[in-house]
Design a protein around this motif. Structure first.
Motif, PDB file in Angstrom:
ATOM      1  N   THR A  13      77.428  44.044  29.325  1.00  0.00           N
ATOM      2  CA  THR A  13      78.552  44.726  28.441  1.00  0.00           C
ATOM      3  C   THR A  13      78.734  43.839  27.162  1.00  0.00           C
ATOM      4  N   SER A  14      78.669  42.575  27.111  1.00  0.00           N
ATOM      5  CA  SER A  14      78.470  41.555  25.842  1.00  0.00           C
ATOM      6  C   SER A  14      77.222  41.356  25.462  1.00  0.00           C
ATOM      7  N   LEU A  15      76.110  41.673  26.028  1.00  0.00           N
ATOM      8  CA  LEU A  15      74.816  41.404  25.688  1.00  0.00           C
ATOM      9  C   LEU A  15      74.396  42.003  24.320  1.00  0.00           C
ATOM     10  N   GLY A  39      70.393  56.736  29.980  1.00  0.00           N
ATOM     11  CA  GLY A  39      70.759  55.575  30.819  1.00  0.00           C
ATOM     12  C   GLY A  39      71.460  54.553  30.119  1.00  0.00           C
ATOM     13  N   CYS A  40      72.400  55.046  29.302  1.00  0.00           N
ATOM     14  CA  CYS A  40      73.015  54.248  28.350  1.00  0.00           C
ATOM     15  C   CYS A  40      73.740  52.885  28.663  1.00  0.00           C
ATOM     16  N   GLY A  41      73.830  52.800  30.039  1.00  0.00           N
ATOM     17  CA  GLY A  41      74.673  51.791  30.432  1.00  0.00           C
ATOM     18  C   GLY A  41      75.880  51.477  29.889  1.00  0.00           C
ATOM     19  N   ALA A  42      76.046  50.176  29.540  1.00  0.00           N
ATOM     20  CA  ALA A  42      77.233  49.467  28.817  1.00  0.00           C
ATOM     21  C   ALA A  42      77.169  49.761  27.300  1.00  0.00           C
ATOM     22  N   GLY A  43      76.325  50.215  26.929  1.00  0.00           N
ATOM     23  CA  GLY A  43      76.384  50.840  25.537  1.00  0.00           C
ATOM     24  C   GLY A  43      75.632  49.511  24.608  1.00  0.00           C
ATOM     25  N   ARG A  44      74.764  48.646  25.037  1.00  0.00           N
ATOM     26  CA  ARG A  44      74.519  47.519  24.085  1.00  0.00           C
ATOM     27  C   ARG A  44      73.508  48.027  22.939  1.00  0.00           C
TER      28      ARG A  44
END
Length: 194
Positions: A13-15, A39-44
């Motif tokens: 999330t914070s990467l 597959g956007c994950g946490a949106g980094r």
């Protein structure tokens, strides 16, 4: 067996955005600024694309992941997040497509359907940045893993309608982002549509 994506979300999330995303943005020669994060994950990467002026569409098959992204970008009209899989997602016309690590978990038959959609949606001079598993990766054959592997010949065939901006291979022992040890064999491709 379904994968618990909670630890991955917590770790990412914070990467900051991936370096490949920055290179893909620089390589994009299309006049439009529309991106898809598969597959956007946490949106980094979405956060970076937004800063670069892209109208960005992200999708993921995991409900918790989609909820994280929707909350993160709730006040941003330039970001649209969808709950979808590679098989069900219908991509809009785009000048930049990211599929970082997500194709690792895509079955081959689904990938073939999705790749056809990508070729139709990516604009001329637009860029795709993605990762594929190579044939020596230790995830292949594991119970949780439904993805497939490629070799350089297959990559060259997939990208026959593209100019390759970057092609690199990783073949080494290492760790996942959550700290699990594994052998990585991957290919990273950044390519511009002719």
């Amino acid at each position: 067996m379904d994968i618990d994506w909670g630890p991955y979300l917590s770790s990412t999330t914070s990467l900051p955005h991936r370096p490949e995303t920055e290179l893909a943005v620089k390589a994009n020669q299309s006049p439009t600024r529309t991106a898809i994060d598969c597959g956007c994950g946490a949106g980094r990467d979405i956060a970076y694309l937004r800063e670069q002026g892209y109208q960005t569409f992200g999708f993921d098959s995991d409900v918790a992941t989609v909820d994280v992204c929707k909350h993160r970008f709730a006040d941003d009209n330039s970001v649209t997040i969808s709950h979808a899989s590679f098989e069900t997602y219908e991509p809009p016309q785009a000048s930049l497509i990211l599929a970082h690590s997500s194709l690792f978990f895509c079955p081959r038959y689904t990938f073939e359907i999705f790749w056809d959609k990508i070729l139709k949606s990516l604009e001329p001079k637009g860029v795709i940045s993605c990762n594929f598993l190579g044939q020596k990766d230790s995830w292949l054959g594991k119970q949780f893993h439904r993805g497939f592997a490629v070799n350089l010949q297959e990559i060259n065939k997939l990208f026959s309608q593209f100019d390759i901006v970057k092609l690199s291979e990783r073949n080494e022992d290492g760790a996942t982002i959550t700290g699990d040890r594994k052998h990585w064999h991957t290919y990273t491709v950044i390519a511009r549509r002719k």
